[in-house]
Design an enzyme around this catalytic site. Structure first.
Site, PDB file in Angstrom:
ATOM      1  CG  PHE A 158      -1.760  -1.252   1.348  1.00 37.10           C
ATOM      2  CD1 PHE A 158      -2.610  -1.681   0.342  1.00 37.10           C
ATOM      3  CD2 PHE A 158      -1.645  -2.024   2.482  1.00 37.10           C
ATOM      4  CE1 PHE A 158      -3.339  -2.857   0.466  1.00 37.10           C
ATOM      5  CE2 PHE A 158      -2.363  -3.209   2.620  1.00 37.10           C
ATOM      6  CZ  PHE A 158      -3.211  -3.620   1.606  1.00 37.10           C
ATOM      7  N   GLY A 195       1.206   0.053 -12.041  1.00 36.58           N
ATOM      8  CA  GLY A 195       1.874  -1.211 -12.302  1.00 36.58           C
ATOM      9  C   GLY A 195       1.282  -2.036 -13.423  1.00 36.58           C
ATOM     10  NE  ARG A 208      -8.722  -4.255 -24.353  1.00 38.79           N
ATOM     11  CZ  ARG A 208      -8.233  -4.032 -25.580  1.00 38.79           C
ATOM     12  NH1 ARG A 208      -6.928  -3.916 -25.749  1.00 38.79           N
ATOM     13  NH2 ARG A 208      -9.042  -3.892 -26.604  1.00 38.79           N
ATOM     14  CE  LYS A 243     -12.002 -15.517 -10.992  1.00 37.60           C
ATOM     15  NZ  LYS A 243     -11.851 -17.000 -11.029  1.00 37.60           N
ATOM     16  CD  GLN A 285      -5.229  -4.603  -6.361  1.00 34.59           C
ATOM     17  OE1 GLN A 285      -4.691  -3.513  -6.221  1.00 34.59           O
ATOM     18  NE2 GLN A 285      -5.038  -5.578  -5.494  1.00 34.59           N
ATOM     19  CB  VAL A 340      -8.553  -0.494 -11.682  1.00 29.46           C
ATOM     20  CG1 VAL A 340      -8.117  -1.895 -11.269  1.00 29.46           C
ATOM     21  CG2 VAL A 340     -10.010  -0.250 -11.351  1.00 29.46           C
ATOM     22  N   GLY A 341      -6.334  -0.064  -9.097  1.00 30.51           N
ATOM     23  CA  GLY A 341      -6.180  -0.485  -7.711  1.00 30.51           C
ATOM     24  C   GLY A 341      -6.322   0.622  -6.681  1.00 30.51           C
ATOM     25  CD  GLU A 342      -2.506   4.037  -5.689  1.00 29.47           C
ATOM     26  OE1 GLU A 342      -2.507   5.157  -6.242  1.00 29.47           O
ATOM     27  OE2 GLU A 342      -1.531   3.610  -5.058  1.00 29.47           O
TER      28      GLU A 342
END
Length: 737
Positions: free
Chosen positions: A247, A516, A620, A625, A630, A695-697
């Protein structure tokens, strides 16, 4: 490969493997306990007989060490050596470190490492560390952001540009606006609280240093360790194939890896160190607290005419601010606007990046302010946001967004969540003893582009191997990199071996800033493109005439297996993705909408989150999954920020009081309901050949505000100081009828 024009049709668009919910290829190793995390490595040095280290942290927040008595500790059973600043040799400071990783005699913050005991066993090292006697001379420090606010200075330009921006005439427009908002919001310090602690094994081979550690950015770790020790980068080898969460807390070199290296050099043996949990929070980095003032002015038609966002945060000398105003520069239209950041010097532990630095805290304030303004205007919160949407950078109208589907996120989410059932007037919906409310917030996070490289090989069996120093912090890097290579070379993911996290591999973008996935796979795309060209040369055809499918390469009537073309010696190609100026021509960002339903107990003020929905427009989606995983993880962190997470500062002694997982509360399973995630069908040709974004944040940005807005809708209570604990509600709840 230079990416300087928008992507056109390419092999990724076949979507044979890309875009599919492929299971994590590293999942079986993690679930069976065979994934090699840093502290659990027992096979990395021949005939490994390792020693253990235990770090002693400073007992004051600011001052100096007058004396340090090591005699009793050195005489303790099993002790091999003790390293302090007195015998460590000359140490520099890494580029990414604000404070020295080994303190003494000057102390910069509480629990700054001042010694490491190396012993035969962990228990012996820990026991001996308790025998060290240290005398300090304390100095007066600044530990309270609110008290230091008036001394805060303008910081130097950073990642989001200058600290201050201004367009138009905000003061005049705000004064003239018929509807105004002027409120202050606060967010506390937050801890990363990742599952795996900071841990490392160090071993010297002559003048070569080998490190098995837990670090998100391999290249930064190599460079900063070399700089700190004053040795060539070529003499530092880092391996970090598995990371148990970071994180942002593992972006940079931390004390345990440096002290493992120093201890191993002194003991002439491999040394293993893990930071004890109670030391981590004050020894390492954290998300800084903020004070944010937001002013909004609008016409009676609901259109914003004036927007101002000012933020104050604190850090050690030479530190950087929390960039809480960043999203306000881009998210909503408004002709007259200003933003400003100020940085106070605080003597607390180092402030630094934590998941979505800047936007996470900024959206916690901005999206409450937008709800408050909608209420003043008598507008639905969703319609107010849509009314002030923009397709161009509000500060630079000549620069359009590459893709911007915020309105679609809000509309899609409203329909799915049943927003039309929400009562605009607060405290009107009951479910037994529970007051029920719905809240919404926009989500925003910039799309960051950075160079990334990879090496791709095919052996005589037709097996594809990808090597890159990219890391997987639980994000699914192994899987989406395998999917990328499989798509490009026409094989199944099962035929792809992915090797990550080793400094001997080509340098990647690393894991951070939600950059990433897009950048690392684009580096793999570049290497695969070069490999396809090599295959075409060997087959004596043009690259564009080749079809890759089912492990075979076809050109007209001719067909070869990959194994056949690779031959006994195999084929190998290495390349990197390098970006041109598309990011200057187009503003690249990700967007979303968060919807939350809460229940607040009318008797106790306890809040329970009942439903959550995130709608994301993020280019995209390479694997729905892993992407969903995330987003729901980020949503969970957002709930923690809204309701419980708070590093409490002892403003007299200068440390975080609740510096373990017993005192620092984070959400658990019982706190989180079913979470739904919708990804809009979007591609962004300006972002990369993958047409993807991070997209993770994005998933954390706006969640806390959506919870806060839902609590207001449930109770009529507006809380502007996070976290929203029951003590801030209980005295203001509606009377029980």
């Amino acid at each position: 490969m230079k990416f300087d024009t928008p992507a056109t049709t390419n092999p990724i668009d076949q979507l044979t493997v890309i875009g599919k919910p492929v299971d994590r290829i590293d999942g079986p190793r993690k679930t069976t306990g065979t994934a090699p995390y840093a502290y659990e490595r027992h096979d990395v040095v021949p005939n490994q007989t390792q020693a253990y280290g235990h770090i002693l942290g400073a007992g004051i927040a600011k001052g100096r060490i007058l004396s340090i008595d090591l005699a009793a500790a050195k005489a303790a059973p099993g002790v091999l050596t003790i390293v302090t600043a007195d015998n460590a040799g000359k140490l520099a400071k890494g580029e990414h470190n604000t404070a020295k990783l080994l303190g003494g005699p000057e102390i910069e913050h509480y629990h700054q490492a001042i010694a490491v005991v190396i012993a035969e066993t962990f228990e012996q090292a820990r026991a001996a560390a308790q025998l060290i006697k240290v005398k300090y001379e304390s100095a007066k420090g600044a530990f309270d952001l609110a008290a230091a606010k008036d001394t805060a200075a303008k910081p130097k330009p950073g990642l989001i540009g200058p600290p201050d921006t201004a367009v138009g005439d905000f003061d005049s427009a705000f004064t003239a606006a018929p509807v105004k908002l002027d409120e202050t919001y606060t967010t506390p310090d937050h801890s990363h609280a990742m599952m795996e602690p900071h841990a490392s094994i160090a071993a010297w081979d002559g003048d070569k240093l080998n490190l098995w550690t837990s670090n998100q950015m391999v290249g930064w770790a190599v460079a900063d360790m070399a700089q700190t020790l004053g040795i060539p980068k070529e003499n530092v080898h880092v391996s970090t194939p598995y990371i148990g969460g970071g994180f942002g807390g593992k972006l940079f070199l931390r004390a345990e890896v440096l002290l493992a290296a120093l201890g191993a050099r002194a003991a002439k043996r491999p040394v293993k160190i893990a930071l004890q949990r109670a030391l981590m929070i004050n020894n390492t980095t954290h998300r800084p607290a903020t004070i944010q003032r937001i002013r909004l002015g609008a016409g009676k038609d609901g259109k914003l005419t004036a927007i101002a966002h000012e933020s104050w945060s604190g850090d050690l000398p030479e530190g950087e601010p929390d960039t809480a105003v960043g999203q306000t520069r881009l998210l909503y239209a408004g002709a007259n606007r200003m933003t400003a950041m100020r940085l106070a010097t605080l003597d607390l532990p180092e402030s630094n990046a934590m998941r979505a630095p800047g936007e996470a805290t900024g959206m916690m304030a901005l999206e409450i302010a937008m709800d408050e303004m909608a209420e003043k205007l008598g507008l639905d919160p969703i319609e107010f946001r849509i009314l002030n949407d923009t397709q161009v950078d509000p500060e630079k109208p000549e620069r359009p967004f590459s893709q911007r589907h915020l309105t679609e996120c809000l509309r899609t989410g409203a329909k799915r969540f049943g927003w039309d059932q929400r009562k605009a007037a607060p405290a009107k919906v009951y479910d037994g003893r529970w007051l029920i409310g719905m809240g919404v917030a926009a989500a925003f996070r910039n799309n960051l582009l950075t160079k990334s490289a990879a090496r791709v090989k095919i052996d005589k069996r037709g097996i594809v191997t990808v090597e890159t120093d990219m890391t997987d912090i639980g994000t699914g890097s192994y899987t989406i990199i395998a999917q990328t290579a499989a798509e490009m070379l026409g094989v199944l993911p099962e035929s792809v071996i992915v090797r990550l996290g080793d400094s001997s591999f080509p340098a990647s973008c690393g894991s951070g800033g939600q950059w990433g996935g897009n950048n690392s796979t684009s580096g793999v795309y570049a290497a695969c493109t070069k490999l396809r060209e090599m295959i075409a040369t060997k087959a004596k055809v043009k690259p564009e005439d080749l079809d890759f499918e089912d492990g075979r390469v076809t050109a007209g009537a001719n067909s070869w297996s990959l194994a056949e073309l690779a031959g006994d010696e195999g084929l190998s190609a290495e390349d990197h993705i390098e970006y041109g100026d598309l990011a200057k021509k187009f503003q690249q960002s990700t967007f979303g909408a968060h919807f939350v339903e809460v229940g607040v107990d009318i008797y106790t003020g306890v809040t329970r989150v009942r439903r959550m929905l995130a709608v994301c427009a993020s280019g995209r989606i390479l694997n729905p999954k892993t992407a969903r995983s995330q987003v729901i993880g980020a949503m969970t962190m957002g709930v923690g920020a809204a309701l419980m997470e708070d590093l409490v500062v002892d403003t007299t002694q200068g440390f975080f009081v609740n510096h373990d997982l017993a005192g620092y509360e984070v959400p658990v399973h019982a706190d989180i309901p079913h979470q739904e995630v919708i990804f809009l069908d979007e591609t962004d040709p300006c972002s990369s050949p993958m047409k993807a974004k991070g997209v993770g944040e994005l998933g954390i940005c706006g969640v806390a505000a959506a919870v806060a807005n839902a609590i207001h809708n449930a109770t009529g209570i507006r809380v502007r100081d996070y976290p929203i604990t029951l003590d801030k509600l209980i005295d203001h709840l509606p009377a029980v009828s």
